[in-house]
Design a protein around this motif. Structure first.
Motif, short mmCIF file in Angstrom:
data_model
loop_
_atom_site.label_atom_id
_atom_site.label_comp_id
_atom_site.label_asym_id
_atom_site.label_seq_id
_atom_site.Cartn_x
_atom_site.Cartn_y
_atom_site.Cartn_z
N ASN A 342 0.64 -1.32 -0.04
CA ASN A 342 0.10 0.03 -0.16
C ASN A 342 0.62 1.30 0.05
OD1 ASN A 342 -2.42 -1.60 -0.01
ND2 ASN A 342 -2.30 -1.33 2.18
N LEU A 343 2.19 1.12 0.28
CA LEU A 343 3.21 2.27 0.28
C LEU A 343 3.86 2.27 -0.81
CD1 LEU A 343 4.18 2.12 4.27
CD2 LEU A 343 2.53 3.75 3.07
N GLY A 344 3.50 1.42 -1.92
CA GLY A 344 4.09 1.49 -3.20
C GLY A 344 5.19 0.29 -3.28
N GLY A 345 5.29 -0.55 -2.30
CA GLY A 345 6.11 -2.03 -2.54
C GLY A 345 7.67 -1.55 -2.17
N ILE A 346 7.76 -0.45 -1.74
CA ILE A 346 9.41 -0.10 -1.45
C ILE A 346 9.26 1.07 -0.26
CG2 ILE A 346 9.86 1.43 -3.35
CD1 ILE A 346 12.53 0.59 -3.32
N ALA A 347 10.08 0.84 0.75
CA ALA A 347 10.44 1.87 1.77
C ALA A 347 11.61 1.85 2.53
CB ALA A 347 9.04 2.01 2.78
N ALA A 348 11.99 2.72 3.34
CA ALA A 348 13.13 2.73 4.06
C ALA A 348 12.93 3.40 5.35
CB ALA A 348 14.24 3.34 3.45
#
Length: 355
Positions: A342-348
């Motif tokens: 839901n957050l675009g499939g990528i985060a950090a």
């Protein structure tokens, strides 16, 4: 996962021979394999026979060894198999070269994989090999009138049974014992190495006492945990509290739950976090990434011809690692992975906040 052999071959590629030992291992392999790899193994193939000595029978299956150039990979969890399709590039029968074939890989099937392994794929193989030693865990959540049994796997948790019954008051006490008896039967069938018994109130203690008297072999495997809920919500509480880690060193899904909770907390506070491909790419270039979080489905898609991002996903992974960041690939089968999707499939998670 059993890794039987490793050798370097021409062109900077590596050939690894593996034997998947569980459905978890098959799940891991779907993210190790990608189009362009060469995969080989024993199989059966339908052969047309139509010559002077034998009339056409419509095809008979023959055992043979094949190597295919991979086109597609499908994991069939409920069939306990991984389907790997592609063109035959080597075969024990030369007349089959150039045809399309699908290898149906099941537990205990030996498979040879030849490719340039990416760091996260190497890490996944190592994780699968190490997980062979981990115990299987069942989570039973129980309250008055109902019980649920889930199993913990590397691809997520799976509900195995829901049991309902009467409450344990007065004339209904017998129905309560029947609920515990049915729960005991389900737990025995799971053949788990460890059982977590959880739920609100005192019902779980009463279930434990019932097992002490009637299922002593189950009692030896049980760890009890207090939760406010049962079912899926109760299981999530068990995972967040780290109960599974007490019997199975921090599982993949527990760490994912911790990371996604920390990420959403930081986002809500406007703190050290980034999400979405463009924002994460910028964070990687600045050397700000402490831990990169990426969804396995998205990682595989962006490495293929159907990728949607304008940035190079492998470049982000490589840059994050080169500048001291850790990388966690999330399972799309588990709720934290769905949250990451839901957050675009990528985060950090970042070392410092980006302005």
């Amino acid at each position: 996962m059993q890794i039987k052999d490793r050798e370097h071959v021409e062109g900077g590629r590596e050939r690894v021979t593996v034997v998947p030992e569980s459905v978890d291992d098959l799940w891991h392999l779907q993210y190790v394999l990608e189009p362009g790899d060469r995969v080989a193994g024993d199989t059966t193939r339908r052969i047309q026979r139509n010559d002077d000595q034998m009339r056409d029978t419509g095809g008979e299956r023959e055992h043979m060894w094949v190597a295919i150039a991979v086109d597609d990979i499908e994991f069939h969890k409920f069939a306990n198999r991984l389907r790997v399709g592609g063109e035959i590039v080597a075969c024990s029968r030369e007349d089959q070269l150039g045809f399309h074939h699908t290898l149906n890989v099941e537990e205990r099937d030996e498979l040879s994989i030849e490719k340039r392994f990416k760091p996260d794929q190497e890490a996944r193989l190592e994780e699968a090999e190490e997980a062979t030693e981990n115990p299987d865990v069942a989570i039973a959540t129980v309250e008055e009138g109902q019980a649920h049994v889930h199993t913990v796997a590397q691809y997520g948790t799976e509900e195995r049974a829901t049991i309902t019954g009467t409450t344990g008051k007065g004339e209904y006490a017998r129905g309560r014992s029947e609920l515990f008896a049915e729960l005991g039967k389900v737990l025995r069938r799971q053949d788990a190495d460890a059982i977590i018994l959880a739920g609100p109130g005192f019902t779980k203690q009463d279930a434990y006492k019932y097992f002490e008297q009637n299922e002593p072999e189950i009692t030896e495997q049980i760890t009890m945990v207090d939760t406010a809920s049962v079912g899926d919500r109760g299981v999530h509480e068990v995972l967040k509290r780290g109960a599974v880690a007490d019997v199975q060193q921090e599982t993949r899904i527990e760490s994912e739950a911790e990371y996604i909770d920390e990420l959403t907390k930081r986002i809500a506070e406007g703190a050290k976090a980034a999400y979405g491909p463009e924002e994460v790419k910028q964070a990687a270039e600045f050397g700000a990434i402490e831990r990169l979080l990426i969804l396995d489905d998205r990682l595989r898609k962006e490495r293929g011809p159907d990728g949607e991002w304008v940035i190079d996903v492998d470049d982000i992974v490589r840059t994050a690692e080169q500048k001291g960041g850790e990388v966690t690939v999330f399972s799309s089968e588990f709720p934290p992975g769905q949250q990451l999707s839901n957050l675009g499939g990528i985060a950090a998670l970042l070392r410092y906040r980006l302005e």
